[in-house]
Motif scaffolding. Sequence first.
Motif, short mmCIF file in Angstrom:
data_model
loop_
_atom_site.label_atom_id
_atom_site.label_comp_id
_atom_site.label_asym_id
_atom_site.label_seq_id
_atom_site.Cartn_x
_atom_site.Cartn_y
_atom_site.Cartn_z
N ASP A 59 38.30 30.29 32.38
CA ASP A 59 38.64 31.18 33.50
C ASP A 59 38.51 32.64 33.06
N ALA A 60 39.09 32.94 31.91
CA ALA A 60 39.09 34.32 31.43
C ALA A 60 37.68 34.76 31.04
N ARG A 63 32.74 25.25 43.59
CA ARG A 63 33.50 26.50 43.68
C ARG A 63 33.85 26.83 45.13
N GLN A 68 27.62 28.47 33.38
CA GLN A 68 27.76 29.60 34.30
C GLN A 68 28.95 30.46 33.93
N ARG A 85 28.29 34.01 32.67
CA ARG A 85 28.66 34.77 33.87
C ARG A 85 27.44 35.00 34.75
N LEU A 140 38.04 20.64 29.65
CA LEU A 140 39.32 20.77 30.36
C LEU A 140 40.38 21.40 29.47
N ALA A 141 40.35 21.04 28.19
CA ALA A 141 41.33 21.59 27.27
C ALA A 141 41.15 23.09 27.12
N ARG A 200 48.51 24.67 47.84
CA ARG A 200 47.49 24.71 46.80
C ARG A 200 47.39 23.39 46.07
N LEU A 215 45.67 34.50 35.80
CA LEU A 215 45.25 34.55 34.39
C LEU A 215 46.33 35.14 33.52
N ASP A 224 43.74 34.05 41.69
CA ASP A 224 43.32 33.46 40.42
C ASP A 224 43.24 34.51 39.32
N ALA A 254 47.90 24.58 27.45
CA ALA A 254 46.48 24.57 27.79
C ALA A 254 46.19 23.58 28.92
N LEU A 255 46.90 22.48 28.95
CA LEU A 255 46.57 21.45 29.93
C LEU A 255 47.48 21.43 31.14
N ARG A 262 40.38 24.31 35.73
CA ARG A 262 41.18 23.09 35.60
C ARG A 262 40.91 22.15 36.77
N LEU A 270 30.73 35.63 39.55
CA LEU A 270 31.44 34.45 40.05
C LEU A 270 32.56 34.87 40.99
N GLY A 294 37.48 26.76 44.57
CA GLY A 294 37.69 28.03 43.87
C GLY A 294 37.20 27.96 42.44
N THR A 295 37.55 28.99 41.66
CA THR A 295 36.92 29.15 40.36
C THR A 295 37.78 28.70 39.18
N ALA A 296 39.01 28.26 39.43
CA ALA A 296 39.87 27.88 38.31
C ALA A 296 39.35 26.56 37.71
N ARG A 343 41.61 27.22 30.88
CA ARG A 343 42.15 28.57 31.05
C ARG A 343 41.27 29.60 30.37
N SER A 385 31.67 40.41 37.21
CA SER A 385 31.01 39.13 37.06
C SER A 385 30.52 38.65 38.43
N ALA A 421 34.92 33.71 32.18
CA ALA A 421 34.07 33.86 33.36
C ALA A 421 34.23 35.25 33.97
N ILE A 422 35.37 35.87 33.73
CA ILE A 422 35.59 37.21 34.28
C ILE A 422 35.01 38.26 33.35
#
Lengths: 261, 369
Positions: free
Chosen positions: B253-254, B306, B114, B118, B246-247, B28, A98, A94, A106-107, B314, A88, B310-312, B250, A86, B256-257
């Motif tokens: 995140d996945a 970013r 994005q 991706r 936001l909910a 962090r 995952l 990070d 989730a939150l 949340r 990004l 970073g990319t997380a 995670r 990807s 996006a990869i």
Amino acid sequence: MITARDVSVGYDEHLVVDGVGLSAGPGEVVGLIGPNGSGKTTFLRTLYAALRPRAGLVTVDDQPVAGLRGADLARRIAVVAQETPSDLPVTVADMVLLGRAPHSGALAAFGRDDHRVVAASLARVGARHLAERRYATLSGGEKQRVLVARTLAQRADHLLLDEPTNHLDIGYQHDLLRMVGRLDVTTVVVLHDLNLAARYCTTLVALHQGRIVATGTPAEVLTPELLREVYRIEARPMTVDGCLQLFFSPVEEQSTSPSGV
Amino acid sequence: MSATGQAVSPGTALPDLDPLDDLDHDRRRRRGLAWVGGLTVALLVSLPLAVALGPVAVPVDVVARVVGHHVFGVPVEVTWSPAQESIVWLLRTPRVLLGAAVGAGLAIAGVALQALTRNILAEPYLLGVTSGASTLAAASILFGVGTGIGSSSLAGSAFVGALTAGVAVFLLGRVGGQMTSTRLVLAGVSVGYVLQAATSFLIFASDDPDAGRSVLFWTLGSLTLATGQTALVTGAVVLVTTLLLLARARHLDALAIGDQTAQALGISPNRLRAVVMAVTALCVGALVAASGGIGFVGLIIPHVARMCVGTAHRLLLPVAALLGAVFLVWADVLARIVLAPQELPLGIITAIAGAPLLFVLVRRLNPTR
């Protein structure tokens, strides 16, 4: 324990996987081998319910994977899949974090223990020093190690790998598979390199045109007859330091009788 | 490991944790909190300043007293002129609030798109919604489709146009049941082109010599139509969208990869894309209806965010939202004062500020770091 029984997968009329099954117990490393297009990856994807088979049943610890919720499944089965990169800029930390996602709400933010697990997982694969690097900047070998670290952070006791040694130099290939073999988890791995399969797998399942053509120990599966039929290659098996290895030579074009083996 | 019972115990693969190595967990956390806190303060400071600044400057304390008087009913002596009151309360406060909401909304929509394509060039208008809004707004202005005049019905037709385009992209992107990233991008581009052609055709076919100029509003974007109501509605839409995304932080995140990674973590990429796309299209539709198509914010701000955190998702989502809000509020201040008393279209400012940032990004994107 992962078992698959009579799994068939097809697109339209065409069956890509036709009645394939396997059983992988704790600590076993089951290798899926077969030529390009034989259905290895497709079959592997049914094992973690990324693909729904047309027929057959896949279970993990005696529970059908189709009935498990996503996060529940991810806590039992971790996967190193082939992925196109990807754009990004994800960091290694990070990427491995995952693996903690199936374990947290989730939150909720990732807690100190999640970060500890990530640190330990990276340390386990010898990649702790890469944590702050961007994943895209790593070498092929480092990337695969990081992906394995993610499966460790996931803390699943089943591990599925799809050609993990692709793009790795020979040192890293052995490194990676030796590491996987020592993980003490149930492993199913798709491999192209038959000598790696012979060395590191406890059981092999050979696929050809979507069907199983042989299954058993490496010595039982990797016979000259089978390799000639499936790969159209002449193979001379030999045992070096107690490990089966194969020496390959191409099949003669015109010859009708099998050349001396 | 000693195997107790039949099954392996979970986590046998993992060695003992090192209690001292927590990847600098505290640092962090502090860094994340510092960004969110700092940007929140920046936004809170920017809002009254932005209300105060303009062709007619109003002292900040007057701004505070007028707003306090209206919002909280603070019983203060009226020391300000009626002109100042209407500038602060009727014109600039709604406009600044709308700017903050639109900036935040565009930024999170950009982040979401994005992630799900991706593609680092994805942005909110990829969904064709701006073009859809312009087309229907043009039809409404020029041929009285809908009721015609009156800004609220214009916003209404722009919203309908935006949503129709979003649905079209969505359906095109899903042909065959699989919505891949590439297909989504292509669908957005093609729907956008068709609608732009339709808008040009409408302008050309009308007799109105000012037609092009009135349609330009939707293509360049502006906050001049802000009212208290549009600011509140847009703010609410952006807030709800932020929470919905936001909910799924995670999962984003996945995704996006990669699809494979998402599936490996028990996430259905197609379903997630459909949900995120629907939420984003609704949000961007509302933004475009309120302010037209303000370029560059949704493309640039996610990248800047970013770089910061970073990319997380949340952390990325709130930081992008705050950055977008601050950025657009100040861009609008510039639009008001650079050529005062004439006003610059906001899209020009965001493009001038955004393009150099894009150049920096292009250089930074060098994968060898």
